[in-house]
Enzyme design. Structure first.
Site, PDB file in Angstrom:
ATOM      1  N   ASP A  71       0.806  -1.223   0.000  1.00 37.94           N
ATOM      2  CA  ASP A  71       0.000   0.000   0.000  1.00 37.94           C
ATOM      3  C   ASP A  71       0.842   1.278   0.000  1.00 37.94           C
ATOM      4  OD1 ASP A  71      -2.441  -1.343  -0.047  1.00 37.94           O
ATOM      5  OD2 ASP A  71      -2.263  -1.775   2.098  1.00 37.94           O
ATOM      6  N   ARG A 135      -9.923   4.225   0.390  1.00 41.96           N
ATOM      7  CA  ARG A 135      -8.530   4.607   0.636  1.00 41.96           C
ATOM      8  C   ARG A 135      -7.946   5.490  -0.473  1.00 41.96           C
ATOM      9  NH1 ARG A 135      -6.369   0.843   4.361  1.00 41.96           N
ATOM     10  NH2 ARG A 135      -8.092   0.379   5.788  1.00 41.96           N
ATOM     11  N   HIS A 165      -9.931  -2.854  -1.200  1.00 45.39           N
ATOM     12  CA  HIS A 165      -9.096  -2.362  -2.294  1.00 45.39           C
ATOM     13  C   HIS A 165      -9.532  -2.997  -3.611  1.00 45.39           C
ATOM     14  CE1 HIS A 165      -5.745  -1.713   0.857  1.00 45.39           C
ATOM     15  NE2 HIS A 165      -6.029  -0.522   0.364  1.00 45.39           N
ATOM     16  N   CYS A 252      -0.622  -7.997  -0.779  1.00 47.33           N
ATOM     17  CA  CYS A 252      -0.309  -6.864   0.112  1.00 47.33           C
ATOM     18  C   CYS A 252       1.041  -6.994   0.803  1.00 47.33           C
ATOM     19  CB  CYS A 252      -1.315  -6.749   1.255  1.00 47.33           C
ATOM     20  SG  CYS A 252      -2.948  -7.291   0.913  1.00 47.33           S
TER      21      CYS A 252
HETATM   22  C1  CIR Z   1      -5.599  -2.145   6.287  1.00 58.28           C
HETATM   23  O1  CIR Z   1      -6.794  -2.147   6.593  1.00 58.28           O
HETATM   24  O2  CIR Z   1      -5.071  -1.185   5.740  1.00 58.28           O
HETATM   25  C2  CIR Z   1      -4.766  -3.372   6.576  1.00 58.28           C
HETATM   26  N1  CIR Z   1      -5.197  -3.994   7.779  1.00 58.28           N
HETATM   27  C3  CIR Z   1      -4.855  -4.349   5.432  1.00 58.28           C
HETATM   28  C4  CIR Z   1      -4.229  -3.838   4.168  1.00 58.28           C
HETATM   29  C5  CIR Z   1      -4.226  -4.835   3.081  1.00 58.28           C
HETATM   30  N2  CIR Z   1      -3.561  -4.328   1.948  1.00 58.28           N
HETATM   31  C6  CIR Z   1      -3.870  -4.609   0.699  1.00 58.28           C
HETATM   32  O3  CIR Z   1      -4.846  -5.292   0.457  1.00 58.28           O
HETATM   33  N3  CIR Z   1      -3.119  -4.089  -0.257  1.00 58.28           N
END
Ligand code: CIR
Length: 257
Positions: A71, A135, A165, A252
């Site tokens: 991210d 986001r 996402h 991720c």
């Molecule tokens: C969040 O909510 O941001 C984290 N717990 C999970 C992020 C997962 N990232 C992704 O799918 N790229």
């Protein structure tokens, strides 16, 4: 037809002992740190076995979601774009990713009021789908789009609707094929691709990962696995139960380029 990328490097970050304090909407229970560490090690070993040179960063105690490195940046063959993550609690994770990527690519940045999470960016050859989500806002998508334009890449915005996402519901699995939810499968923007539509009980498996002509698939999704086997790639199955409890998945946990 999109050329399927071969990656040389990956960047990842170990989950910290406080990783269960990260953001989550799942009702799968509290994750276990010891099991998470075992699953994480298996993930890194798998990337290495697929010929990636993996840089594993240390945890960031102030950022319990920081192991979801995908991210914090978008890495293309031309540039590394450091994001402005969309969740306030995650803003700052990107700072320690930037110097690592600067060794590999010129750097650009998403600036406020734009926000963008790398989980909303799906690269298919030189085309990028950019999810507009909780986001990633339209300004963030536009900023990334303008950076991509400079290098002759093309992009399309996609409304993510429900779901965290874009890549929670659609991923590129090679051979001009997208693995995606039924809702995404009807969008015009995905019309040029072959499609594998996820069974409604197996939506989580949409976050499968193509690395160097191999597919990494989460454990426990037999229908999706069988469908992916028809593509002909060797398949590696990984248990990511503790990652799933924190709304994360296979893509991720690393940046690949
Ligand atoms: C969040 O909510 O941001 C984290 N717990 C999970 C992020 C997962 N990232 C992704 O799918 N790229």
């Amino acid at each position: 037809m999109a050329q399927d990328d071969i990656f040389k490097y990956a960047i990842a970050r170990k989950p910290g002992p406080n990783f269960a304090d990260g953001l989550t909407t799942s009702d799968l229970g509290k994750p276990d740190f010891t099991l998470m560490t075992v699953q994480y090690e298996a993930y890194v070993r798998t990337l290495e076995a697929l010929d990636l040179e993996v840089t594993v960063l240390e945890p960031e105690p102030d950022f319990p979601d920081a192991h979801f490195v995908e991210d914090a940046a978008v890495v293309t063959p031309d540039i590394a774009v450091i994001t402005n993550p969309g969740a306030a609690a995650r803003q700052g994770e990107e700072k320690t990713i930037e110097p690592v990527l600067a060794a590999h690519r010129p750097i650009a940045r998403i600036e406020p009021p734009g926000t963008l999470d790398g989980g909303d960016v799906l690269m298919v050859g030189s085309h990028f789908f950019i999810g507009i989500s909780e986001r990633t806002n339209p300004q963030g998508a536009e900023q990334l789009g303008r950076i991509l334009d400079r290098f002759g890449s093309t992009w399309s915005p996609v409304d993510v609707g429900k779901g965290l996402h874009l890549k929670s519901g659609v991923n590129y699995v090679g051979r001009n094929t997208l693995l995606l939810t039924r809702a995404f499968s009807t969008l015009d923007v995905f019309a040029p691709y072959e499609k594998i539509v996820l069974d409604s009980q197996e939506v989580y498996a949409g976050n499968s990962l193509l690395v160097n002509d191999h597919l990494i698939v989460p454990e426990g999704f037999p229908d999706t696995q069988a469908k992916l086997e028809n593509l002909g790639y060797p398949i590696r199955v990984l248990d990511v139960s503790e990652v799933q409890k924190m709304d994360g998945g296979l893509t991720c946990l690393s940046l690949r380029f």
